[in-house]
Design a protein around this motif. Structure first.
Motif, PDB file in Angstrom:
ATOM      1  N   GLY A   1       0.798  -1.223   0.000  1.00 60.31           N
ATOM      2  CA  GLY A   1       0.000   0.000   0.000  1.00 60.31           C
ATOM      3  C   GLY A   1       0.827   1.268   0.000  1.00 60.31           C
ATOM      4  O   GLY A   1       0.886   1.971   1.005  1.00 60.31           O
ATOM      5  N   ASP A   2       1.471   1.560  -1.117  1.00 57.33           N
ATOM      6  CA  ASP A   2       2.217   2.811  -1.224  1.00 57.33           C
ATOM      7  C   ASP A   2       1.909   3.528  -2.537  1.00 57.33           C
ATOM      8  O   ASP A   2       2.721   4.306  -3.028  1.00 57.33           O
ATOM      9  CB  ASP A   2       3.725   2.553  -1.128  1.00 57.33           C
ATOM     10  N   GLY A   3       0.743   3.229  -3.084  1.00 53.19           N
ATOM     11  CA  GLY A   3       0.367   3.883  -4.329  1.00 53.19           C
ATOM     12  C   GLY A   3       1.091   3.379  -5.553  1.00 53.19           C
ATOM     13  O   GLY A   3       1.148   4.076  -6.566  1.00 53.19           O
ATOM     14  N   GLY A   4       1.669   2.193  -5.478  1.00 57.51           N
ATOM     15  CA  GLY A   4       2.369   1.627  -6.631  1.00 57.51           C
ATOM     16  C   GLY A   4       3.811   2.053  -6.770  1.00 57.51           C
ATOM     17  O   GLY A   4       4.471   1.701  -7.760  1.00 57.51           O
ATOM     18  N   LYS A   5       4.359   2.788  -5.798  1.00 58.72           N
ATOM     19  CA  LYS A   5       5.748   3.245  -5.897  1.00 58.72           C
ATOM     20  C   LYS A   5       6.713   2.067  -5.857  1.00 58.72           C
ATOM     21  O   LYS A   5       7.674   2.000  -6.626  1.00 58.72           O
ATOM     22  CB  LYS A   5       6.062   4.215  -4.761  1.00 58.72           C
TER      23      LYS A   5
END
Length: 286
Positions: free
Chosen positions: A75-79
């Motif tokens: 869960g890091d926005g796809g980073k």
């Protein structure tokens, strides 16, 4: 030539075609052998690449390099996934360069999930996997329990990493030494001024107040503690001033450890009651 002969010739032709197709089918369907190289990192270790390329060149195999993202839904926005993909592309480019120098074919895959499950699925795919090579960070038991082919882990000494660490630590020391020495010198100079001023002030107070000193310091009784206190104060302040002064100049005292004197016990004279040591001993002749 009758109909029966034509029929027999046709049947013989069909049989010959079947035999020819059967004999050629194994060569047509023969699969190229692959070495499955697995990593859970974006960047695969170069030692693993070199090992896989050398073995593939020796055995005339191909290489299937798989980068497995074990946290695809982090869960890091796809980073993390983007960084993983970018690192995988860099690693694939380096792997291809190493393989091209040895005329070895390398195929790359990006997978996600558990390492054991991915290895099991790839080993049962159309590609003929001969054995699996795992990168560091992957547990041997996790893969070997689900792999139908042998699993190998490359053990290598990180010479380049150690060299890099030494270089980094050397640079750190080189950068740190002036910083530490400057900080220590500043501290010593500061202490030198502070304790020097206090020492000078105490001396000035004693010499400018001679009447007070002579009156109260010679009364006796409780007032006898005054000269003792002044002596201790002068000793403490002057001692710290001297120590800070020499330390600021870079002169340090010897730090040789003093050995404690051991108790010398009298030697017990040998007697008949002393038991002779007759234990067996091994001797090595060189």
């Amino acid at each position: 030539m009758g109909p029966k002969d034509i029929k027999n010739r046709a049947g013989q032709s069909i049989v010959n075609d079947a035999i020819t197709n059967t004999g050629s089918s194994p060569s047509r369907q023969e699969k190229t052998s692959f070495i499955l190289v697995v990593t859970r990192n974006g960047h695969m270790a170069e030692a693993v690449m070199n090992y896989a390329v050398n073995v593939a060149d020796h055995l005339k195999y191909r290489i299937l390099a798989v980068h497995i993202d074990t946290l695809p839904f982090f869960g890091d926005g796809g980073k993390r996934s983007n960084l993983f993909t970018a690192a995988m592309e860099e690693s694939a480019l380096l792997f291809r360069e190493k393989a091209r120098a040895r005329d070895v074919v390398v195929e790359h895959l990006g997978e996600s999930g558990k390492v054991g499950k991915v290895v099991q699925r790839l080993c049962h795919s159309e590609k003929r996997i001969e054995f699996v090579v795992i990168d560091q960070g992957i547990r041997m038991g996790e893969v070997a329990a689900q792999s139908p082919v042998p699993v190998f882990s490359v053990i290598y000494t990180q010479a380049r990493t150690i060299h890099t660490n030494k270089a980094r630590s050397h640079k750190t020391l080189e950068k740190g030494e002036p910083s530490m020495s400057t900080t220590s010198r500043k501290r010593h100079v500061k202490n030198c001024f502070v304790f020097g001023a206090l020492t000078a002030g105490l001396y000035a107070a004693v010499f400018t107040n001679q009447n007070f000193v002579m009156t109260y310091f010679t009364k006796g009784g409780v007032y006898a503690l005054l000269p003792v206190a002044v002596v201790f104060a002068v000793s403490y302040l002057h001692g710290n001033f001297t120590s800070a002064f020499w330390s600021a100049l870079g002169i340090e005292g010897s730090k040789a450890t003093v050995r404690k004197s051991t108790d010398v016990r009298p030697t017990v004279p040998a007697s008949d009651t002393v038991r002779k040591d007759d234990r067996p001993r091994a001797q090595i002749s060189v």
